[in-house]
Design an enzyme around this catalytic site. Sequence first.
Site, short mmCIF file in Angstrom:
data_model
loop_
_atom_site.label_atom_id
_atom_site.label_comp_id
_atom_site.label_asym_id
_atom_site.label_seq_id
_atom_site.Cartn_x
_atom_site.Cartn_y
_atom_site.Cartn_z
N ARG A 190 -4.51 -3.47 -17.53
CA ARG A 190 -5.67 -2.58 -17.46
C ARG A 190 -5.37 -1.46 -16.47
NH1 ARG A 190 -10.35 -4.71 -19.72
NH2 ARG A 190 -11.02 -2.55 -19.51
N LYS B 222 -5.17 -1.90 -24.68
CA LYS B 222 -5.48 -1.65 -26.10
C LYS B 222 -4.22 -1.82 -26.97
CE LYS B 222 -9.37 1.42 -25.02
NZ LYS B 222 -9.21 1.79 -23.60
N ASP C 131 -6.96 12.46 -25.73
CA ASP C 131 -7.27 11.13 -25.22
C ASP C 131 -6.82 10.12 -26.27
OD1 ASP C 131 -8.36 8.74 -24.36
OD2 ASP C 131 -10.23 9.63 -23.66
N TYR D 250 0.86 -1.18 0.00
CA TYR D 250 0.00 0.00 0.00
C TYR D 250 0.90 1.23 0.00
CZ TYR D 250 -4.64 2.00 0.57
OH TYR D 250 -5.83 2.65 0.35
N GLU E 138 0.24 5.05 -0.64
CA GLU E 138 -0.31 6.38 -0.89
C GLU E 138 0.79 7.41 -1.04
OE1 GLU E 138 -3.11 7.74 1.94
OE2 GLU E 138 -4.77 6.57 1.12
N THR F 217 -5.21 4.95 -21.64
CA THR F 217 -5.16 3.67 -20.97
C THR F 217 -3.84 3.00 -21.34
OG1 THR F 217 -6.36 2.69 -22.83
CG2 THR F 217 -7.65 3.31 -20.90
#
Length: 436
Positions: free
Chosen positions: A251, A245, A216, A70, A72, A242
């Site tokens: 992902r 693709k 984008d 984790y 942050e 992203t």
Amino acid sequence: MTTRTSTPTAATTDTAAPRHPALTASDPELAGLIGAEERLQADTLRLIPSENYVSAAVLEASGSVLQNKYSEGYPGKRYYEGQQVIDRVETLAIRRAQALFGMDHANVQPYSGSPANLAAYLAFLQPGDTVLGMSLPMGGHLTHGWDVSATGRWFRGVRYGVRRDTGRIDLDEVRDLARAERPRLIFCGGTAVPRTIDFAGFAEIARETGAVLVADIAHIAGLIAGGAHPSPAGHADVVSTTTHKTLRGPRGAMLLSTAEHARAIDRAVFPGLQGGPHNQTTAAIAAALGEAATAGFCSYAHQVVANARTLAEELTARGFDLVSGGTDNHLLLIDLTDKDVSGKVAAKALDRAGIVVNYNTVPYDPRKPFDPSGIRIGTPALTSRGVPASAMSTVATWITAVVEAARAGDEAAIAKVRGEVKDLMDAHPAPGLPVS
């Protein structure tokens, strides 16, 4: 042709060792479902333009022990200790993204493309501000200010489209709208845009009207990385993408920007929208970016476009109506109006034939979005399997036969194509899949 990482294959007989031994032992039902998906991906011709195959290396990174961390914050400024390795992993991904796309700054933490786009709103806009984006039915994305999205409910969406006569974006319309509406943010790019995006033209409009330009490039990032599509670097203030693709990564998503906007972007992602990053995804992004910097990936990107253009020619020769008349990239949008079959009916028939596409609206579509007139197809996944341009005639013949069979209700013809599709897929194994 793309260079594929060799992956050990497992036998598929009943006596073979399970491919997921720990999961098979603890949850055989779930292991069986994953195995079924592996076989489905191996045996079908995947023509959805947003889907692809990642390498075994990317799969290994995304399933690594980084799942346990984790983190942050950002490298060198975390809210948790024990980040000595994580900082290096994220810094590696950032450095590779900056180099590959030629941008000053990169944030590799967005969970997916929609949150990445939402971060652009948070970085530059206040609720109610105006955003100019491509209309969803014309090929844009939900997060470019469409009504049903939070971006259309919290902000004032103004939309541009494509010309009826050409199926292409009309920059004169974009300029007129920008001058009249004075948007704070302009989006270029979309989900069903088969033609080259004029980043320089959009940038000129954004400068003239005082807007921030967001490119984008989710669909075309891999083509840009491989030099098969012009880059937004030097034109767009912010680039959103992203990482799957055409880029063939996990992902996830990235935001790239000029140095001027780096701090605003970072603060919008964290703490603005997200908590801890998905470190396993960050590692897989780094792996994919490393692969995208190779000569083999460059060849793959150009082959994606070559396959798409050849497939467009073959489909046109068989009487299909392609939006804009063809393609400059990986994507084709087919209007089936004159075939007397809806996009949904055609897509489901093609799925039964082992050809995976999605039904899609076409510009000025008179039908409803859930039962539209078109289908959307693309060549990234089949190119990753090494299927050559010479096979596009066969693919076009299959699509023609299945669309005709769907109209006639001929399931035998669909089943015949299914067997032929499997033969082609067997001849071109997919990278990263642990099946023979």
